[in-house]
Design an enzyme around this catalytic site. Sequence first.
Site, PDB file in Angstrom:
ATOM      1  N   CYS A 150      42.894   0.265  51.795  1.00 53.95           N
ATOM      2  CA  CYS A 150      42.130   0.924  50.733  1.00 53.95           C
ATOM      3  C   CYS A 150      42.365   2.424  50.678  1.00 53.95           C
ATOM      4  O   CYS A 150      42.014   3.067  49.693  1.00 53.95           O
ATOM      5  CB  CYS A 150      40.634   0.658  50.928  1.00 53.95           C
ATOM      6  SG  CYS A 150      39.954   1.338  52.466  1.00 53.95           S
TER       7      CYS A 150
ATOM      8  N   ARG B 190      27.297   0.347  51.150  1.00 53.40           N
ATOM      9  CA  ARG B 190      28.749   0.176  51.241  1.00 53.40           C
ATOM     10  C   ARG B 190      29.212  -0.681  50.066  1.00 53.40           C
ATOM     11  O   ARG B 190      29.139  -1.906  50.110  1.00 53.40           O
ATOM     12  CB  ARG B 190      29.126  -0.482  52.568  1.00 53.40           C
ATOM     13  CG  ARG B 190      30.621  -0.472  52.881  1.00 53.40           C
ATOM     14  CD  ARG B 190      30.906  -1.210  54.188  1.00 53.40           C
ATOM     15  NE  ARG B 190      32.282  -1.020  54.634  1.00 53.40           N
ATOM     16  CZ  ARG B 190      32.712  -0.040  55.421  1.00 53.40           C
ATOM     17  NH1 ARG B 190      31.842   0.864  55.874  1.00 53.40           N
ATOM     18  NH2 ARG B 190      33.974   0.052  55.779  1.00 53.40           N
TER      19      ARG B 190
ATOM     20  N   ARG C  51      31.934  -2.330  47.700  1.00 50.54           N
ATOM     21  CA  ARG C  51      33.321  -2.774  47.737  1.00 50.54           C
ATOM     22  C   ARG C  51      33.575  -3.720  46.576  1.00 50.54           C
ATOM     23  O   ARG C  51      32.692  -4.481  46.175  1.00 50.54           O
ATOM     24  CB  ARG C  51      33.636  -3.496  49.066  1.00 50.54           C
ATOM     25  CG  ARG C  51      33.616  -2.575  50.289  1.00 50.54           C
ATOM     26  CD  ARG C  51      34.753  -1.576  50.198  1.00 50.54           C
ATOM     27  NE  ARG C  51      34.888  -0.735  51.383  1.00 50.54           N
ATOM     28  CZ  ARG C  51      34.304   0.442  51.541  1.00 50.54           C
ATOM     29  NH1 ARG C  51      33.527   0.926  50.575  1.00 50.54           N
ATOM     30  NH2 ARG C  51      34.492   1.146  52.635  1.00 50.54           N
TER      31      ARG C  51
ATOM     32  N   GLU D 290      39.908  -7.761  48.801  1.00 53.23           N
ATOM     33  CA  GLU D 290      38.799  -6.799  48.961  1.00 53.23           C
ATOM     34  C   GLU D 290      39.350  -5.390  49.026  1.00 53.23           C
ATOM     35  O   GLU D 290      40.412  -5.148  49.609  1.00 53.23           O
ATOM     36  CB  GLU D 290      38.023  -7.146  50.240  1.00 53.23           C
ATOM     37  CG  GLU D 290      36.850  -6.228  50.555  1.00 53.23           C
ATOM     38  CD  GLU D 290      37.217  -5.047  51.450  1.00 53.23           C
ATOM     39  OE1 GLU D 290      36.370  -4.147  51.623  1.00 53.23           O
ATOM     40  OE2 GLU D 290      38.360  -5.022  51.973  1.00 53.23           O
TER      41      GLU D 290
END
Length: 430
Positions: free
Chosen positions: A150, A241, A243, A197
């Site tokens: 990421c 968080r 995502r 993800e």
Amino acid sequence: MSAIIPGDVKMTTCQSFELLKLARSRFSQREVAEFVGKDTKTIRRWEKGETPCPSLLAPALRELLKKPSSNLLQQDNSFRFIDLFAGIGGIRMGFESHGGECVFTSEWNNFSKKTYTENYGDNHPFVGDIVPFPAENVPEHDILLGGFPCQPFSIAGVSKKNSLGRPHGFECTTQGTLFFDVARIIATKRPKAFLLENVKNLVSHDKGNTFEVILQTLRDELHYDVHYKIIDGRHFTPQHRERIIIVGFREKTDFSWDELQLPVDGPRLGSILHKTDGSEPYLPWDDDRFFDPDKKCVQPKYTLTPKLWDYLQAYAEKHRAAGNGFGFGLAYPDSVTRTLSARYYKDGSEILIWQGVNKRPRRLTPRECARLMGFPDTFRIPVSDTQAYRQFGNSVVMPVMQEVARLMVPHVQRMISEEQERCSFQIKSA
């Protein structure tokens, strides 16, 4: 006892190859090899087309296909998956909890591999860099899982690379193009489904162009039924968080994010902190590394030094005076923390635990970081604190993966059942 291939039966090579594919969907290479009286290297060469599949193989394979499958996929409607850019296995754990079997793993970082194998073993193929690995050598699987890097798309990663004049996104040749290795494997192996993800910023990176390329690749080139959603881990653990989760199916499905079960009031930080009232469970694999069971307190090394605490306060005041929001994040038992990052080992500034008036705060321990990411206390941490902080900061909130797996698995199982019915018909017709 192996089945010796009869020498007086005439069958076509093409038919043998199709029967071999059916057999390999239900049995391992070793099991097929033992049954037909060959070695696994020979079976592998037949599968890859390096040597023709003998026409005389067909009768033996038909006999094998009459036997009960040794594969969990066939016995209890389970499924097989591969774990790419696996890290420490957070996505894997979520899918294993719904009956999945991991048949292949890729992770290039040796420290992460150490943690991964400590917790999951190494009884299946495990490769480092997936880039040079031939897609056709990836085992057959039902679901591809991949938390592709990421950093090229994250807000922090883009800002840092901009300041250094370095490329980011797909222009980052070391990490940004790894998505296309995922696409390469999907194109070759055609799994029934995939889950990818990444950070929330993937959607807006390069004014949305990056995400558009990803969707076009998955939908228009690979022809998968694609769905995506940004999910905040705070529903399951006390950490903000966000995502993006991208799932796709080889066939059109009625998959819907509306079926997600996201608790409105998630847990608070106190639920994952070490207990100082005598109720902290003793974990023999941790012993007293993070928590002193005799003194009932977190080890003192996690409390910030006076020098570091003074620096962080001065740094925060400097930016506050300039009208910026930079600074440390002080967290309390009733807090939901900021996002744990891979840089947490440096100073812990994004999540500092309040320890009382006139007392210096402390970092989370690696065990608390594991809990913050939703990993159970049975998860072992065999690496240094520095590496553990990096690993948990790069991982996923495991219960999020568990919940997404709950939605995906029924669709995959339906596809498996339909495939089994087609296989049975082909066997009877052969």
